[in-house]
Design an enzyme around this catalytic site. Structure first.
Site, PDB file in Angstrom:
ATOM      1  N   HIS A 189      -3.092   4.931   1.283  1.00 41.62           N
ATOM      2  CA  HIS A 189      -3.110   3.783   2.304  1.00 41.62           C
ATOM      3  C   HIS A 189      -1.695   3.602   2.658  1.00 41.62           C
ATOM      4  O   HIS A 189      -0.799   3.668   1.877  1.00 41.62           O
ATOM      5  CB  HIS A 189      -3.928   2.425   1.572  1.00 41.62           C
ATOM      6  CG  HIS A 189      -5.117   2.689   1.367  1.00 41.62           C
ATOM      7  ND1 HIS A 189      -6.003   1.457   1.350  1.00 41.62           N
ATOM      8  CD2 HIS A 189      -6.028   3.786   1.368  1.00 41.62           C
ATOM      9  CE1 HIS A 189      -7.346   2.011   1.074  1.00 41.62           C
ATOM     10  NE2 HIS A 189      -7.393   3.199   1.130  1.00 41.62           N
ATOM     11  N   GLU A 230       0.030   0.756   2.834  1.00 39.75           N
ATOM     12  CA  GLU A 230       0.582   0.031   1.851  1.00 39.75           C
ATOM     13  C   GLU A 230       1.163   0.624   0.710  1.00 39.75           C
ATOM     14  O   GLU A 230       2.204   0.369   0.076  1.00 39.75           O
ATOM     15  CB  GLU A 230      -0.177  -1.433   1.693  1.00 39.75           C
ATOM     16  CG  GLU A 230      -0.886  -1.934   2.743  1.00 39.75           C
ATOM     17  CD  GLU A 230      -2.043  -1.652   3.136  1.00 39.75           C
ATOM     18  OE1 GLU A 230      -2.914  -2.501   3.479  1.00 39.75           O
ATOM     19  OE2 GLU A 230      -2.434  -0.520   3.357  1.00 39.75           O
ATOM     20  N   CYS A 233      -6.730  -4.201   1.504  1.00 40.12           N
ATOM     21  CA  CYS A 233      -7.872  -4.109   0.792  1.00 40.12           C
ATOM     22  C   CYS A 233      -7.582  -4.320  -0.610  1.00 40.12           C
ATOM     23  O   CYS A 233      -6.180  -4.744  -1.188  1.00 40.12           O
ATOM     24  CB  CYS A 233      -8.342  -2.524   0.857  1.00 40.12           C
ATOM     25  SG  CYS A 233      -7.373  -1.409  -0.238  1.00 40.12           S
TER      26      CYS A 233
END
Length: 153
Positions: free
Chosen positions: A52, A54, A82
């Site tokens: 991801h 991040e 998430c």
């Protein structure tokens, strides 16, 4: 630079992700007023469920700043993180999170749960939600509309 200017940099990463066929989420990490890391979703490219934006940005920031504790850093991400990414922010002792669009199905900052400001944990992250929210939501909406219309994979 302002929050909006840093978020525009994250949006540029999100657009690159979309162009590569990835879910269009982009992130930048800022420390001492400058971008120290930038990333986009790369799950398809890397065949990695943890790739991801991040996570990749936090990894790069840790390398560049010389440590995993990112208390002086801010992460700008186009979509509400998430649970995996929110947990990584707590583990990194991230100082501040700025995000754009809410994720009503999987967001772990305020939409479904709040992992980054949970008093049960040893660290809470300062949060600003809704930075350039319409722009961030539009990138996601366009990507999924194109997929539904058959223009994507």
């Amino acid at each position: 630079m302002s929050d909006e200017e840093f978020m525009r940099e994250a949006l540029a990463e999100a657009r690159e992700a979309a162009a590569a066929g990835e879910v269009p989420i982009g992130a930048v990490v800022v420390a001492d007023g400058r971008i120290v890391a930038r990333a986009r979703n790369r799950r398809e490219e890397l065949n990695d469920p943890t790739a991801h934006a991040e996570i990749l940005a936090l990894r790069e920031a840790g390398e560049k700043l010389g440590g995993w504790r990112l208390g002086r850093a801010a992460l700008y991400v186009t979509v509400e993180p998430c649970p995996m990414c929110a947990g990584a922010m707590v583990q990194a002792r991230l100082g501040r999170l700025v995000y754009g669009a809410r994720d009503l199905k999987a967001g772990a900052v305020e939409s479904t749960v709040n992992l980054v400001r949970n008093k049960a944990y040893n660290h809470q992250v300062e949060v600003r939600a809704g930075c350039l929210e319409d722009d961030c939501a539009e990138v996601m909406s366009r990507f999924f509309a194109e997929r539904r219309d058959g223009d994507g994979d």
